[in-house]
Design a protein around this motif. Structure first.
Motif, PDB file in Angstrom:
ATOM      1  N   LYS A   1       0.750  -1.365  -0.002  1.00 23.12           N
ATOM      2  CA  LYS A   1      -0.142  -0.031  -0.145  1.00 23.12           C
ATOM      3  C   LYS A   1       0.860   1.188  -0.144  1.00 23.12           C
ATOM      4  CE  LYS A   1      -4.244   1.265   1.860  1.00 23.12           C
ATOM      5  NZ  LYS A   1      -5.494   0.709   2.742  1.00 23.12           N
ATOM      6  N   LEU A   2       2.036   1.346   0.765  1.00 21.71           N
ATOM      7  CA  LEU A   2       2.773   2.555   0.935  1.00 21.71           C
ATOM      8  C   LEU A   2       3.650   2.649  -0.459  1.00 21.71           C
ATOM      9  CD1 LEU A   2       4.423   2.394   4.536  1.00 21.71           C
ATOM     10  CD2 LEU A   2       2.747   4.182   3.449  1.00 21.71           C
ATOM     11  N   GLU A   3       3.925   1.491  -1.062  1.00 24.94           N
ATOM     12  CA  GLU A   3       4.451   1.843  -2.354  1.00 24.94           C
ATOM     13  C   GLU A   3       3.499   2.410  -3.484  1.00 24.94           C
ATOM     14  OE1 GLU A   3       6.957  -1.163  -5.653  1.00 24.94           O
ATOM     15  OE2 GLU A   3       6.146  -2.003  -3.632  1.00 24.94           O
TER      16      GLU A   3
ATOM     17  N   GLU B   1       2.165  19.919 -10.965  1.00 26.48           N
ATOM     18  CA  GLU B   1       3.330  20.640 -10.998  1.00 26.48           C
ATOM     19  C   GLU B   1       3.620  21.228  -9.536  1.00 26.48           C
ATOM     20  OE1 GLU B   1       2.741  23.169 -14.422  1.00 26.48           O
ATOM     21  OE2 GLU B   1       3.031  21.720 -15.648  1.00 26.48           O
ATOM     22  N   ASN B   2       3.474  20.377  -8.560  1.00 23.64           N
ATOM     23  CA  ASN B   2       3.686  21.186  -7.167  1.00 23.64           C
ATOM     24  C   ASN B   2       4.515  20.055  -6.499  1.00 23.64           C
ATOM     25  OD1 ASN B   2       3.557  21.980  -4.646  1.00 23.64           O
ATOM     26  ND2 ASN B   2       1.298  22.136  -4.654  1.00 23.64           N
ATOM     27  N   PRO B   3       5.649  20.265  -6.214  1.00 21.77           N
ATOM     28  CA  PRO B   3       6.760  19.662  -5.663  1.00 21.77           C
ATOM     29  C   PRO B   3       6.469  19.210  -4.263  1.00 21.77           C
ATOM     30  CG  PRO B   3       7.767  21.549  -6.458  1.00 21.77           C
ATOM     31  CD  PRO B   3       6.580  21.552  -6.906  1.00 21.77           C
ATOM     32  N   GLU B   4       5.732  20.309  -3.490  1.00 28.67           N
ATOM     33  CA  GLU B   4       5.466  20.195  -2.084  1.00 28.67           C
ATOM     34  C   GLU B   4       4.314  19.328  -1.892  1.00 28.67           C
ATOM     35  OE1 GLU B   4       7.164  22.365  -0.215  1.00 28.67           O
ATOM     36  OE2 GLU B   4       8.396  22.682  -2.253  1.00 28.67           O
ATOM     37  N   ILE B   5       3.777  18.508  -2.772  1.00 27.57           N
ATOM     38  CA  ILE B   5       2.641  17.590  -2.310  1.00 27.57           C
ATOM     39  C   ILE B   5       3.200  16.514  -1.727  1.00 27.57           C
ATOM     40  CG2 ILE B   5       0.936  16.173  -3.317  1.00 27.57           C
ATOM     41  CD1 ILE B   5       0.443  18.066  -5.675  1.00 27.57           C
ATOM     42  N   LYS B   6       2.327  16.103  -0.370  1.00 31.16           N
ATOM     43  CA  LYS B   6       2.601  14.898   0.225  1.00 31.16           C
ATOM     44  C   LYS B   6       1.501  14.317   0.635  1.00 31.16           C
ATOM     45  CE  LYS B   6       5.194  11.800   2.156  1.00 31.16           C
ATOM     46  NZ  LYS B   6       5.376  10.496   1.412  1.00 31.16           N
ATOM     47  N   LEU B   7       0.995  13.242  -0.131  1.00 39.68           N
ATOM     48  CA  LEU B   7      -0.350  12.686  -0.077  1.00 39.68           C
ATOM     49  C   LEU B   7      -0.206  11.633   1.359  1.00 39.68           C
ATOM     50  CD1 LEU B   7      -0.952  11.581  -3.588  1.00 39.68           C
ATOM     51  CD2 LEU B   7      -1.921  13.722  -2.488  1.00 39.68           C
ATOM     52  N   THR B   8      -1.352  11.737   1.907  1.00 41.39           N
ATOM     53  CA  THR B   8      -1.698  10.610   2.999  1.00 41.39           C
ATOM     54  C   THR B   8      -2.706   9.862   2.310  1.00 41.39           C
ATOM     55  OG1 THR B   8      -3.149  11.865   4.476  1.00 41.39           O
ATOM     56  CG2 THR B   8      -0.657  12.286   4.742  1.00 41.39           C
ATOM     57  N   GLU B   9      -3.184   8.935   3.329  1.00 41.68           N
ATOM     58  CA  GLU B   9      -4.316   8.181   2.812  1.00 41.68           C
ATOM     59  C   GLU B   9      -5.669   9.076   2.942  1.00 41.68           C
ATOM     60  OE1 GLU B   9      -5.079   4.053   3.859  1.00 41.68           O
ATOM     61  OE2 GLU B   9      -2.912   3.866   4.264  1.00 41.68           O
ATOM     62  N   ASP B  10      -5.689   9.974   3.986  1.00 42.20           N
ATOM     63  CA  ASP B  10      -6.708  10.854   4.349  1.00 42.20           C
ATOM     64  C   ASP B  10      -6.931  12.164   3.123  1.00 42.20           C
ATOM     65  OD1 ASP B  10      -7.595   9.458   6.325  1.00 42.20           O
ATOM     66  OD2 ASP B  10      -6.158  10.254   7.693  1.00 42.20           O
ATOM     67  N   THR B  11      -5.597  12.578   2.513  1.00 41.80           N
ATOM     68  CA  THR B  11      -5.822  13.468   1.759  1.00 41.80           C
ATOM     69  C   THR B  11      -7.045  13.337   0.665  1.00 41.80           C
ATOM     70  OG1 THR B  11      -3.515  13.509   1.478  1.00 41.80           O
ATOM     71  CG2 THR B  11      -4.452  14.802  -0.011  1.00 41.80           C
ATOM     72  N   HIS B  12      -7.720  14.575   0.403  1.00 46.62           N
ATOM     73  CA  HIS B  12      -8.833  14.774  -0.584  1.00 46.62           C
ATOM     74  C   HIS B  12      -8.775  15.996  -1.419  1.00 46.62           C
ATOM     75  CE1 HIS B  12     -10.749  17.685   2.161  1.00 46.62           C
ATOM     76  NE2 HIS B  12     -10.464  16.679   3.154  1.00 46.62           N
TER      77      HIS B  12
ATOM     78  N   TRP C   1     -14.669   7.357  -4.638  1.00 42.81           N
ATOM     79  CA  TRP C   1     -13.412   7.820  -3.659  1.00 42.81           C
ATOM     80  C   TRP C   1     -13.682   8.812  -3.095  1.00 42.81           C
ATOM     81  CZ3 TRP C   1      -9.841   7.504  -8.508  1.00 42.81           C
ATOM     82  CH2 TRP C   1      -9.811   6.057  -9.077  1.00 42.81           C
ATOM     83  N   LYS C   2     -13.455   8.904  -1.586  1.00 44.78           N
ATOM     84  CA  LYS C   2     -13.655   9.977  -0.852  1.00 44.78           C
ATOM     85  C   LYS C   2     -12.280  10.939  -0.267  1.00 44.78           C
ATOM     86  CE  LYS C   2     -17.726   8.530   1.215  1.00 44.78           C
ATOM     87  NZ  LYS C   2     -17.988   6.890   0.804  1.00 44.78           N
ATOM     88  N   ASN C   3     -11.166   9.860  -0.685  1.00 38.97           N
ATOM     89  CA  ASN C   3      -9.879  10.433  -0.359  1.00 38.97           C
ATOM     90  C   ASN C   3      -8.789   9.536  -1.166  1.00 38.97           C
ATOM     91  OD1 ASN C   3      -9.646   7.781   1.240  1.00 38.97           O
ATOM     92  ND2 ASN C   3     -10.372   8.830   2.759  1.00 38.97           N
ATOM     93  N   ILE C   4      -7.559   9.717  -0.967  1.00 44.03           N
ATOM     94  CA  ILE C   4      -6.417   9.054  -1.407  1.00 44.03           C
ATOM     95  C   ILE C   4      -6.175   7.840  -1.120  1.00 44.03           C
ATOM     96  CG2 ILE C   4      -3.879   8.817  -1.822  1.00 44.03           C
ATOM     97  CD1 ILE C   4      -4.971  10.998  -3.609  1.00 44.03           C
ATOM     98  N   GLY C   5      -6.739   7.185   0.044  1.00 48.70           N
ATOM     99  CA  GLY C   5      -6.700   6.004   0.610  1.00 48.70           C
ATOM    100  C   GLY C   5      -7.760   4.922  -0.113  1.00 48.70           C
ATOM    101  N   GLU C   6      -8.875   5.566  -0.725  1.00 50.50           N
ATOM    102  CA  GLU C   6      -9.719   4.763  -1.326  1.00 50.50           C
ATOM    103  C   GLU C   6      -9.074   4.543  -2.854  1.00 50.50           C
ATOM    104  OE1 GLU C   6     -13.689   6.248  -0.870  1.00 50.50           O
ATOM    105  OE2 GLU C   6     -13.473   6.183   1.470  1.00 50.50           O
ATOM    106  N   MET C   7      -8.452   5.418  -3.448  1.00 51.61           N
ATOM    107  CA  MET C   7      -7.869   5.506  -4.526  1.00 51.61           C
ATOM    108  C   MET C   7      -6.792   4.330  -4.661  1.00 51.61           C
ATOM    109  SD  MET C   7      -5.472   8.098  -6.939  1.00 51.61           S
ATOM    110  CE  MET C   7      -6.887   8.945  -7.400  1.00 51.61           C
ATOM    111  N   VAL C   8      -5.965   4.209  -3.524  1.00 55.04           N
ATOM    112  CA  VAL C   8      -5.105   3.459  -3.341  1.00 55.04           C
ATOM    113  C   VAL C   8      -5.539   1.986  -3.380  1.00 55.04           C
ATOM    114  CG1 VAL C   8      -3.198   2.512  -1.740  1.00 55.04           C
ATOM    115  CG2 VAL C   8      -3.323   4.907  -2.606  1.00 55.04           C
ATOM    116  N   ASP C   9      -6.564   1.748  -2.506  1.00 55.01           N
ATOM    117  CA  ASP C   9      -7.346   0.629  -2.551  1.00 55.01           C
ATOM    118  C   ASP C   9      -7.792   0.096  -3.733  1.00 55.01           C
ATOM    119  OD1 ASP C   9      -6.956   0.689   0.236  1.00 55.01           O
ATOM    120  OD2 ASP C   9      -8.798   1.259   0.957  1.00 55.01           O
TER     121      ASP C   9
END
Length: 81
Positions: free
Chosen positions: A3-5, A19-30, A65-73
Motif C-alpha cells: 500500500k505504501l509503495e 506541478e507542485n513538488p510540495e505535495i505529500k499525500l496521505t491516505e486521508d488526503t482529499h 472515492w472520498k480520499n487518496i486511501g480509497e484510490m490506493v485501495d
C-alpha cells in the motif's frame, strides 16, 4: 505491491500532474486539501494513475472515492487480479 509503495507512486504522479513538488499525500488526503486539484486535474490524475499501473477504473469507482486511501485501495484491487 504494498500500500505504501502504491501511495508513493501516486504521490509522484500528483507532483508531476499538478506541478507542485510540495505535495505529500496521505491516505486521508482529499481534493479540498490541495489547491491545484480541481475537476479538470482530477481527470488528468486518474488517467495518469491508470497508465502507470496499466489498469482502468469505472466511472462508478472513481466517483466513490472520498480520499487518496480509497484510490490506493482500488489500485491494489485492480493489480491483484
Amino acid at each position: 505491491m504494498e500500500k505504501l509503495e502504491i501511495l508513493d507512486i501516486i504521490n509522484s504522479i500528483f507532483i508531476d500532474v499538478l506541478e507542485n513538488p510540495e505535495i505529500k499525500l496521505t491516505e486521508d488526503t482529499h481534493a479540498g486539501m490541495i489547491e491545484e486539484w480541481d475537476s479538470l486535474t482530477h481527470v488528468q490524475l486518474v488517467v495518469a494513475v491508470e497508465k502507470k499501473f496499466k489498469i482502468r477504473f469505472t466511472s462508478k469507482e472513481i466517483q466513490s472515492w472520498k480520499n487518496i486511501g480509497e484510490m490506493v485501495d482500488s489500485v491494489m484491487e485492480k493489480i491483484a487480479k
